[in-house]
Design an enzyme around this catalytic site. Structure first.
Site, PDB file in Angstrom:
ATOM      1  N   LYS A 199       9.641  -5.192  15.040  1.00 35.88           N
ATOM      2  CA  LYS A 199       9.773  -3.773  14.659  1.00 35.88           C
ATOM      3  C   LYS A 199      10.529  -2.986  15.739  1.00 35.88           C
ATOM      4  N   ARG A 227      -5.395  -0.747   0.662  1.00 38.04           N
ATOM      5  CA  ARG A 227      -5.070  -1.493   1.872  1.00 38.04           C
ATOM      6  C   ARG A 227      -5.278  -2.995   1.637  1.00 38.04           C
ATOM      7  N   GLU A 253       2.456   0.286  16.805  1.00 41.06           N
ATOM      8  CA  GLU A 253       2.345  -0.992  17.528  1.00 41.06           C
ATOM      9  C   GLU A 253       3.452  -1.127  18.571  1.00 41.06           C
ATOM     10  N   THR A 280       6.419   1.814  13.765  1.00 37.32           N
ATOM     11  CA  THR A 280       4.961   1.681  13.916  1.00 37.32           C
ATOM     12  C   THR A 280       4.463   2.007  15.324  1.00 37.32           C
ATOM     13  N   MET A 319      13.978  -9.280   1.726  1.00 34.73           N
ATOM     14  CA  MET A 319      14.549  -8.824   2.991  1.00 34.73           C
ATOM     15  C   MET A 319      15.245  -9.948   3.750  1.00 34.73           C
ATOM     16  N   GLN A 335       0.834  -1.215   0.000  1.00 30.72           N
ATOM     17  CA  GLN A 335       0.000   0.000   0.000  1.00 30.72           C
ATOM     18  C   GLN A 335       0.867   1.263   0.000  1.00 30.72           C
ATOM     19  N   ASP A 336       1.754   1.377   0.995  1.00 24.66           N
ATOM     20  CA  ASP A 336       2.535   2.610   1.143  1.00 24.66           C
ATOM     21  C   ASP A 336       3.552   2.753   0.016  1.00 24.66           C
ATOM     22  N   TYR A 382       5.118  -9.208  15.683  1.00 26.08           N
ATOM     23  CA  TYR A 382       5.341  -8.119  14.725  1.00 26.08           C
ATOM     24  C   TYR A 382       5.947  -6.908  15.442  1.00 26.08           C
ATOM     25  N   LEU A 434      10.231  -0.087   3.525  1.00 27.52           N
ATOM     26  CA  LEU A 434       8.816  -0.339   3.814  1.00 27.52           C
ATOM     27  C   LEU A 434       8.472  -1.825   3.811  1.00 27.52           C
ATOM     28  N   ALA A 435       9.370  -2.657   3.309  1.00 26.56           N
ATOM     29  CA  ALA A 435       9.051  -4.089   3.199  1.00 26.56           C
ATOM     30  C   ALA A 435       8.899  -4.693   4.589  1.00 26.56           C
TER      31      ALA A 435
HETATM   32  P1  NAP Z   1       1.875  -3.892   3.030  1.00 22.91           P
HETATM   33  O1  NAP Z   1       0.798  -3.366   2.139  1.00 22.91           O
HETATM   34  O2  NAP Z   1       1.657  -5.176   3.745  1.00 22.91           O
HETATM   35  O3  NAP Z   1       3.203  -4.014   2.127  1.00 22.91           O
HETATM   36  C1  NAP Z   1       4.325  -4.715   2.587  1.00 22.91           C
HETATM   37  C2  NAP Z   1       5.338  -4.797   1.468  1.00 22.91           C
HETATM   38  O4  NAP Z   1       6.470  -5.536   1.929  1.00 22.91           O
HETATM   39  C3  NAP Z   1       4.830  -5.530   0.200  1.00 22.91           C
HETATM   40  O5  NAP Z   1       5.373  -4.908  -0.927  1.00 22.91           O
HETATM   41  C4  NAP Z   1       5.415  -6.918   0.389  1.00 22.91           C
HETATM   42  O6  NAP Z   1       5.617  -7.615  -0.827  1.00 22.91           O
HETATM   43  C5  NAP Z   1       6.769  -6.560   0.985  1.00 22.91           C
HETATM   44  N1  NAP Z   1       7.422  -7.677   1.654  1.00 22.91           N
HETATM   45  C6  NAP Z   1       6.954  -8.465   2.624  1.00 22.91           C
HETATM   46  N2  NAP Z   1       7.866  -9.375   2.995  1.00 22.91           N
HETATM   47  C7  NAP Z   1       8.958  -9.161   2.210  1.00 22.91           C
HETATM   48  C8  NAP Z   1      10.219  -9.773   2.092  1.00 22.91           C
HETATM   49  N3  NAP Z   1      10.579 -10.819   2.860  1.00 22.91           N
HETATM   50  N4  NAP Z   1      11.084  -9.271   1.189  1.00 22.91           N
HETATM   51  C9  NAP Z   1      10.753  -8.240   0.387  1.00 22.91           C
HETATM   52  N5  NAP Z   1       9.567  -7.631   0.449  1.00 22.91           N
HETATM   53  C10 NAP Z   1       8.671  -8.080   1.350  1.00 22.91           C
HETATM   54  O7  NAP Z   1       2.267  -2.828   4.136  1.00 22.91           O
HETATM   55  P2  NAP Z   1       2.001  -1.236   4.167  1.00 22.91           P
HETATM   56  O8  NAP Z   1       0.695  -0.990   4.830  1.00 22.91           O
HETATM   57  O9  NAP Z   1       2.279  -0.666   2.833  1.00 22.91           O
HETATM   58  O10 NAP Z   1       3.114  -0.776   5.225  1.00 22.91           O
HETATM   59  C11 NAP Z   1       4.413  -0.401   4.791  1.00 22.91           C
HETATM   60  C12 NAP Z   1       5.367  -0.480   5.971  1.00 22.91           C
HETATM   61  O11 NAP Z   1       4.927   0.382   7.009  1.00 22.91           O
HETATM   62  C13 NAP Z   1       5.479  -1.864   6.601  1.00 22.91           C
HETATM   63  O12 NAP Z   1       6.809  -2.020   7.053  1.00 22.91           O
HETATM   64  C14 NAP Z   1       4.532  -1.794   7.797  1.00 22.91           C
HETATM   65  O13 NAP Z   1       4.943  -2.708   8.793  1.00 22.91           O
HETATM   66  C15 NAP Z   1       4.737  -0.349   8.213  1.00 22.91           C
HETATM   67  N6  NAP Z   1       3.593   0.306   8.874  1.00 22.91           N
HETATM   68  C16 NAP Z   1       2.363   0.302   8.282  1.00 22.91           C
HETATM   69  C17 NAP Z   1       1.315   0.984   8.903  1.00 22.91           C
HETATM   70  C18 NAP Z   1      -0.048   1.042   8.270  1.00 22.91           C
HETATM   71  O14 NAP Z   1      -0.989   1.416   8.974  1.00 22.91           O
HETATM   72  N7  NAP Z   1      -0.190   0.739   6.989  1.00 22.91           N
HETATM   73  C19 NAP Z   1       1.538   1.660  10.113  1.00 22.91           C
HETATM   74  C20 NAP Z   1       2.818   1.642  10.663  1.00 22.91           C
HETATM   75  C21 NAP Z   1       3.846   0.973  10.036  1.00 22.91           C
HETATM   76  P3  NAP Z   1       4.438  -8.512  -1.486  1.00 22.91           P
HETATM   77  O15 NAP Z   1       3.529  -7.539  -2.199  1.00 22.91           O
HETATM   78  O16 NAP Z   1       5.201  -9.404  -2.395  1.00 22.91           O
HETATM   79  O17 NAP Z   1       3.743  -9.223  -0.352  1.00 22.91           O
HETATM   80  O1  G4F Z   2      -6.515  -3.509  10.849  1.00 24.92           O
HETATM   81  P1  G4F Z   2      -5.696  -4.264  11.826  1.00 24.92           P
HETATM   82  O2  G4F Z   2      -5.330  -5.651  11.447  1.00 24.92           O
HETATM   83  O3  G4F Z   2      -4.428  -3.364  12.103  1.00 24.92           O
HETATM   84  P2  G4F Z   2      -3.360  -3.306  13.300  1.00 24.92           P
HETATM   85  O4  G4F Z   2      -3.296  -4.585  14.024  1.00 24.92           O
HETATM   86  O5  G4F Z   2      -3.673  -2.093  14.094  1.00 24.92           O
HETATM   87  O6  G4F Z   2      -1.994  -3.142  12.495  1.00 24.92           O
HETATM   88  C1  G4F Z   2      -1.849  -2.224  11.426  1.00 24.92           C
HETATM   89  O7  G4F Z   2      -1.457  -0.975  11.937  1.00 24.92           O
HETATM   90  C2  G4F Z   2      -0.169  -0.968  12.596  1.00 24.92           C
HETATM   91  C3  G4F Z   2       0.057   0.460  13.093  1.00 24.92           C
HETATM   92  O8  G4F Z   2      -0.515   0.614  14.357  1.00 24.92           O
HETATM   93  C4  G4F Z   2       0.889  -1.384  11.596  1.00 24.92           C
HETATM   94  F1  G4F Z   2       2.116  -1.344  12.178  1.00 24.92           F
HETATM   95  C5  G4F Z   2       0.591  -2.778  11.094  1.00 24.92           C
HETATM   96  O9  G4F Z   2       1.560  -3.119  10.085  1.00 24.92           O
HETATM   97  C6  G4F Z   2      -0.795  -2.792  10.455  1.00 24.92           C
HETATM   98  O10 G4F Z   2      -0.768  -1.981   9.303  1.00 24.92           O
HETATM   99  O11 G4F Z   2      -6.448  -4.342  13.231  1.00 24.92           O
HETATM  100  C7  G4F Z   2      -6.923  -3.188  13.899  1.00 24.92           C
HETATM  101  C8  G4F Z   2      -7.762  -3.613  15.105  1.00 24.92           C
HETATM  102  C9  G4F Z   2      -7.099  -4.667  15.981  1.00 24.92           C
HETATM  103  O12 G4F Z   2      -7.264  -4.323  17.329  1.00 24.92           O
HETATM  104  C10 G4F Z   2      -7.863  -5.941  15.693  1.00 24.92           C
HETATM  105  O13 G4F Z   2      -7.935  -6.852  16.781  1.00 24.92           O
HETATM  106  O14 G4F Z   2      -8.964  -4.215  14.616  1.00 24.92           O
HETATM  107  C11 G4F Z   2      -9.233  -5.369  15.388  1.00 24.92           C
HETATM  108  N1  G4F Z   2     -10.078  -6.270  14.612  1.00 24.92           N
HETATM  109  C12 G4F Z   2     -11.347  -6.641  14.951  1.00 24.92           C
HETATM  110  N2  G4F Z   2     -11.816  -7.527  14.053  1.00 24.92           N
HETATM  111  C13 G4F Z   2      -9.745  -6.916  13.492  1.00 24.92           C
HETATM  112  C14 G4F Z   2     -10.840  -7.715  13.135  1.00 24.92           C
HETATM  113  N3  G4F Z   2      -8.606  -6.893  12.751  1.00 24.92           N
HETATM  114  C15 G4F Z   2      -8.552  -7.646  11.622  1.00 24.92           C
HETATM  115  N4  G4F Z   2      -7.455  -7.600  10.854  1.00 24.92           N
HETATM  116  N5  G4F Z   2      -9.612  -8.456  11.245  1.00 24.92           N
HETATM  117  C16 G4F Z   2     -10.783  -8.530  11.980  1.00 24.92           C
HETATM  118  O15 G4F Z   2     -11.715  -9.249  11.637  1.00 24.92           O
END
Ligand code: NAP
Ligand code: G4F
Length: 350
Positions: free
Chosen positions: A164, A195, A138, A136, A68, A21-22, A160, A89-90
């Site tokens: 991190k 997403r 988290e 994050t 990675m 996504q990012d 996770y 970001l991976a």
């Molecule tokens: P995402 O949609 O799950 O994307 C993750 C990316 O990492 C994908 O391109 C995935 O490739 C790649 N990847 C996973 N494992 C890998 C590996 N072993 N080697 C190389 N590439 C790999 O995550 P996102 O939401 O864009 O988040 C980007 C980053 O920000 C992540 O590090 C996440 O933990 C962090 N983050 C996200 C949030 C959020 O709310 N979105 C908040 C805080 C931090 P594939 O497409 O091949 O699976």
């Molecule tokens: O959408 P979630 O899976 O996101 P979560 O766990 O907050 O993690 C995301 O944000 C983090 C930043 O704070 C990133 F670091 C991480 O990579 C990721 O992008 O869950 C959000 C909340 C949780 O409390 C979960 O227990 O929603 C609750 N939830 C309730 N029902 C659910 C569900 N989560 C998921 N995935 N699926 C459900 O059915």
């Protein structure tokens, strides 16, 4: 703020996780700003590039294979490309799934980050290359209503978050030990129509859309009381770029400063899909019913609860506002949910 360094017409950026996504939003932003962008992708037996397909024709956008967990691939990439900026970001980014694949999550998210920093050093780029690390909220493990800032202690509550935490710490350590420009973005949840479908927001907007079109019966969820500080991913990637334009490497919380429960997200998404939800019952017996028809639209499945959950996350983005010019809630919660539902109402019919 200048988009290019003096004497350099184009900066070169490497994005790990470019298919995520990012990664896709960031690649778009950097291309708009005139960068040459290299996206690292991993090999897959099926084409998984739908988030970046629209960039493939751009002559400044390129992809290279890497992983990675494969330090050699990272060393080769850094040496070949000699990037000015690296955005790491991976990650195995799904918190729930990290309980099922804890070692893989650690290898990718923790050790992978170490390998990447070493690759930058091995290429002799430690003084010239700026690194962004996707940290994050988290890491905090919860907020109990108090906004979390850069000085709040960490308490990771999942494999996770623990992985991190290592990545965050090694980035800080390399910054202090080797004088590298490495910034941690402590980003709170950010969402979009790109997403992943496992995350709760997208799961909800897809289900509300399918139910509206008669393609799904009901939505099963876990913890409805969980509260998150949800922002729009397109706004958040701009902060990543701003962190690397800042004069000094540092760590920044990026958040909106407002939070909502999963239940609230659900009510709003169903409203935008044309249904009003009334909530009845409590705990595992809670249900969301259609106010008009009494039909059950949402129920709770105990197996969707995590072994340990982060109940509440709320960020304090004051530092980023003051130093990076960050505008919290650039895209409001309501606009974000509407955007996702509008997209999914069409997407589910394809
Ligand atoms: P995402 O949609 O799950 O994307 C993750 C990316 O990492 C994908 O391109 C995935 O490739 C790649 N990847 C996973 N494992 C890998 C590996 N072993 N080697 C190389 N590439 C790999 O995550 P996102 O939401 O864009 O988040 C980007 C980053 O920000 C992540 O590090 C996440 O933990 C962090 N983050 C996200 C949030 C959020 O709310 N979105 C908040 C805080 C931090 P594939 O497409 O091949 O699976
Ligand atoms: O959408 P979630 O899976 O996101 P979560 O766990 O907050 O993690 C995301 O944000 C983090 C930043 O704070 C990133 F670091 C991480 O990579 C990721 O992008 O869950 C959000 C909340 C949780 O409390 C979960 O227990 O929603 C609750 N939830 C309730 N029902 C659910 C569900 N989560 C998921 N995935 N699926 C459900 O059915």
């Amino acid at each position: 703020m200048k988009d290019t360094e003096p004497g350099k017409s184009e900066r070169r950026a490497l994005i790990t996780g470019a298919t995520g996504q990012d990664g896709s939003f960031l690649a778009e932003l950097l291309l708009e700003k005139g960068y040459e962008v290299w996206g690292m992708v991993r090999r897959s037996s099926v084409g998984r590039y739908e988030r970046i397909e629209h960039l493939m024709g751009n002559s400044r956008f390129h992809i290279r294979y890497g992983d990675m967990t494969d330090a050699v691939s990272l060393v080769r990439l850094a040496a070949d490309l000699r990037p000015d900026e690296v955005y790491n970001l991976a990650a195995q980014s799904d918190v729930g799934i990290s309980f099922e694949v804890p070692a893989y999550t650690a290898q990718t998210d923790a050790l992978g980050t170490l390998y990447l920093l070493e690759a930058v050093r091995a290429a002799g780029l430690e003084k010239s290359c700026r690194v962004y690390q996707a940290s994050t909220s988290e890491l905090f493990g919860g907020s109990a209503g108090i906004p979390l800032g850069e000085d709040t202690p960490f308490h990771p509550r999942s494999p996770y978050a623990a992985a991190k935490q290592y990545a965050f710490s090694i980035c800080r350590n390399y910054r202090e030990a080797y004088g590298m420009f490495i910034s941690n973005g402590i980003l709170f949840n950010h969402e979009s129509e790109r997403r992943g479908e496992n995350f709760v927001t997208r799961k909800i907007t897809l289900a509300a859309s399918r139910i509206a079109h008669g393609l799904q019966d009901r939505l099963h969820l876990g913890n409805l009381d969980a509260r998150r500080d949800w922002g729009f991913a397109g706004d958040y990637v701009e902060c990543m770029w701003r962190m690397l334009r800042h004069p000094r490497p540092d760590d920044f919380v990026i958040a909106t400063g407002r939070q909502h429960s999963v239940r609230e997200f659900c009510s709003l998404a169903f409203r935008y899909a044309g249904m009003e939800i009334a909530w009845r019952g409590a705990g595992p017996d809670e249900q969301g019913v259609d106010k008009k028809t009494g039909r059950v639209l949402v129920d709770v499945l105990p197996e969707l609860f995590r072994p340990a959950d982060v109940e509440s996350l709320l960020g304090n983005p004051e530092k980023a506002v003051a130093l990076l010019g960050w505008t919290p809630e650039k895209t409001s919660f309501e606009k974000l949910v509407r955007r996702m539902v509008e997209f999914d109402m069409k997407y589910v019919l394809k």
